[in-house]
Design an enzyme around this catalytic site. Structure first.
Site, mmCIF file in Angstrom:
data_model
loop_
_atom_site.group_PDB
_atom_site.id
_atom_site.type_symbol
_atom_site.label_atom_id
_atom_site.label_comp_id
_atom_site.label_asym_id
_atom_site.label_seq_id
_atom_site.Cartn_x
_atom_site.Cartn_y
_atom_site.Cartn_z
ATOM 1 C CB ILE A 46 25.315 63.584 69.641
ATOM 2 C CG1 ILE A 46 25.740 62.246 69.058
ATOM 3 C CG2 ILE A 46 26.220 64.704 69.144
ATOM 4 C CD1 ILE A 46 24.807 61.089 69.341
ATOM 5 C CG ASP A 70 20.272 65.345 61.517
ATOM 6 O OD1 ASP A 70 19.984 64.353 62.228
ATOM 7 O OD2 ASP A 70 19.685 66.447 61.625
ATOM 8 N N GLY A 75 17.567 65.067 66.523
ATOM 9 C CA GLY A 75 18.605 64.839 65.515
ATOM 10 C C GLY A 75 19.952 64.591 66.165
ATOM 11 C CD GLU A 76 22.645 67.313 68.781
ATOM 12 O OE1 GLU A 76 23.089 66.559 69.666
ATOM 13 O OE2 GLU A 76 22.369 68.511 68.994
ATOM 14 N N GLY A 77 21.816 62.263 65.737
ATOM 15 C CA GLY A 77 22.007 60.849 66.051
ATOM 16 C C GLY A 77 21.633 60.517 67.477
#
Lengths: 341, 341
Positions: free
Chosen positions: A85, A162, A303-305
């Site tokens: 990200i 997240d 995840g992590e956006g």
């Protein structure tokens, strides 16, 4: 959403030099963003990305392929620019905040990381409610504060991400409780469980749901089965929508946070755009529950956006085409009737 | 493709700070581009976009929702920056060439437009072969020359686009001949035919195939049923692959041009990446024939290379993540075994 901006944007799409409808979903996306931003010619910039990180007590049940210390280590990796990200935020020229809500591993002071500690981790949701009333309130407030900062910075798109080893276990439990579906349908390999690990994880979710009981109010489910970062994401989604900022929803974890938010306040659904379909098998049921058809289907599950970040250029393309293409009249191009207009 | 670069890139993907496989198709995309560009850390930039434009004699059969004059008018729109592909090229910071192979409407000298006229249009493929031997040779050469210019400019990705009112009729006929499928399966509404118009168009394709007969060699099919821009696209795809430039394939028209190229030289298939699934119903069968799984499915059907342009950021994201993410070792993040490495 502004009905006037939607009307104007819809009319504009009809006069651009292309067959009507030929830009597919990019046309509706531009019209939707026009309505959400209240402008016939919308933009998503500046974009704000915020990653919420927190640890999960349920890790003691052995439900993740990665050790719990990775949550804290990844916060440092976000700050130093080495995480997916971080790389995407730099490439997309978007701002990136990291909010540390509490990790088992130690995290030093780091540039770009906000320290808003609630506890080193949630409690083990297989045995006991994950959060007490003060903790869930603190997490929701952290999320709302992030939305407020984005609003103050004039952002036109909010992306939540997240980080939390164990959070697909929590998300599967929440989704199972809210959707009334068996844990087996919503529990997946996460970061890479073996089939034996997946069976164990499913049993943990089943145990958690049996312990949780029947209470279906979104906040009760969140407190009982959630995580700090999932609660903060819910707060950020509610806070962004309340302030009129469209939210681009990432994968399984953020979608579960969005589901909690939508169950609390159904009207915020209008403010949500869905970036991608995760490879995590539970995602589809959560998307279905919100009638969401994501833009991308690339088999991502990081995840992590990160999935939302990869979709940002699609939103930008939709806006740029909508805003900058010539009309039939301006370009002297004949329309479908053959009249040069 | 370079097996050494593929090997190095595959190893690199395994040590980046993410669960293995969690970036989904972006991981394989980076590895594929590593192989095609011969570099462990690939880039697609600079990107070259070339739109080939030409008119179709089959328009006299009334097979398009738009009048034939639009081909020439759109060339002017490409040059003045108002068309979808022009807007995208500017937003993506890629070079854009327009090659005019012959239109019924008059086109003045315009900046950025190369005039390589073959004839005002092809012949009516429902009645007679669309191109003679000299014409198809000229069109293939125009395409190859465009690939040569891209090579000389050091480009690492070639995108071809099409403009030609009537060209979905030609493409449907070519696909039907090459795939041995009924015209009804491959003929669609194009720029927006009514159902009555679609029935007429299907009958025109059927008539063309009956006239064409059984000859299945790709070049014979192309000469008989093709268009100048489709032939040029085939030449550009063959020329790019021969010079080691990966090609990002747009929608129905460009995919049919790619199918001709692959039928001529199956080994070039490795150099093709597929951007999107068009809403034009014939596209899927053409994709299937090349075992192609496109990156995007947004219901686009504009042509001009616009679907490929929208996919460019996905390729860039794949490269940037692959090239810039930290390794577990560099970031001090524990891997799946729990060893901090």
């Amino acid at each position: 959403p502004s009905t006037q901006a939607i009307q104007l944007a819809t009319e504009r799409q009809q006069v651009l030099t292309k067959p009507p409808g030929s830009l597919g979903r990019l046309e509706q996306l531009a019209i939707t963003l026009a309505g959400l931003t209240g402008s016939e010619k919308p933009t998503i910039d500046p974009v704000r990305m915020v990653i919420f990180a927190g640890d999960h007590g349920v890790c003691s049940e052995g439900i993740s392929a990665f050790p719990q210390e990775v949550t804290a280590q990844m916060i440092a990796n976000f700050a130093s620019g080495g995480a997916a990200i971080s790389v995407m935020a730099q490439a997309l020229n978007t701002s990136l905040e990291v909010v540390n809500l509490g990790t088992v591993g130690e995290v030093p002071e780091l540039p770009g990381v906000r320290t808003e500690l609630i506890a080193p981790s949630t409690a083990n949701l297989a045995e006991t409610p994950a959060m007490d009333a003060g903790q869930i309130e603190a997490a929701l407030t952290s999320g709302d504060n992030a939305a407020q900062r984005a609003h103050q910075a004039g952002c036109h798109l909010f992306i939540g991400g997240d980080m939390g080893i164990g959070n697909t276990t929590s998300a599967a439990a929440i989704a199972s409780a809210l959707l009334g579906l068996p844990p087996q349908n919503l529990t997946g390999p996460g970061t890479g469980l073996t089939s034996e690990g997946l069976r164990r994880k499913t049993r943990v979710v089943e145990k958690a749901l049996a312990r949780h009981g029947e209470d279906q109010t979104p906040l009760a489910v969140l407190a009982s089965l959630g995580g700090f970062e999932i609660a903060a994401l819910s707060g950020a989604i509610l806070g962004s929508a309340a302030r009129g900022i469209p939210v681009l929803i990432d994968g399984f974890i953020v979608s579960v946070a969005a589901l909690i938010a939508v169950r609390q306040q159904p009207a915020i659904r209008d403010w949500l755009l869905f970036a991608h379909r995760s490879a995590e098998p539970g995602h589809q049921a959560v998307l279905n529950a919100m009638q969401a058809e994501p833009l991308l289907d690339l088999g991502m599950r990081l995840g992590e956006g990160s999935g939302a970040a990869v979709a940002v250029p699609l939103l930008r393309a939709a806006c740029t085409l909508h805003n900058q293409m010539a009309s039939f009249t301006d370009a002297g191009v004949s329309d479908q009737s053959g009249d040069q207009i």
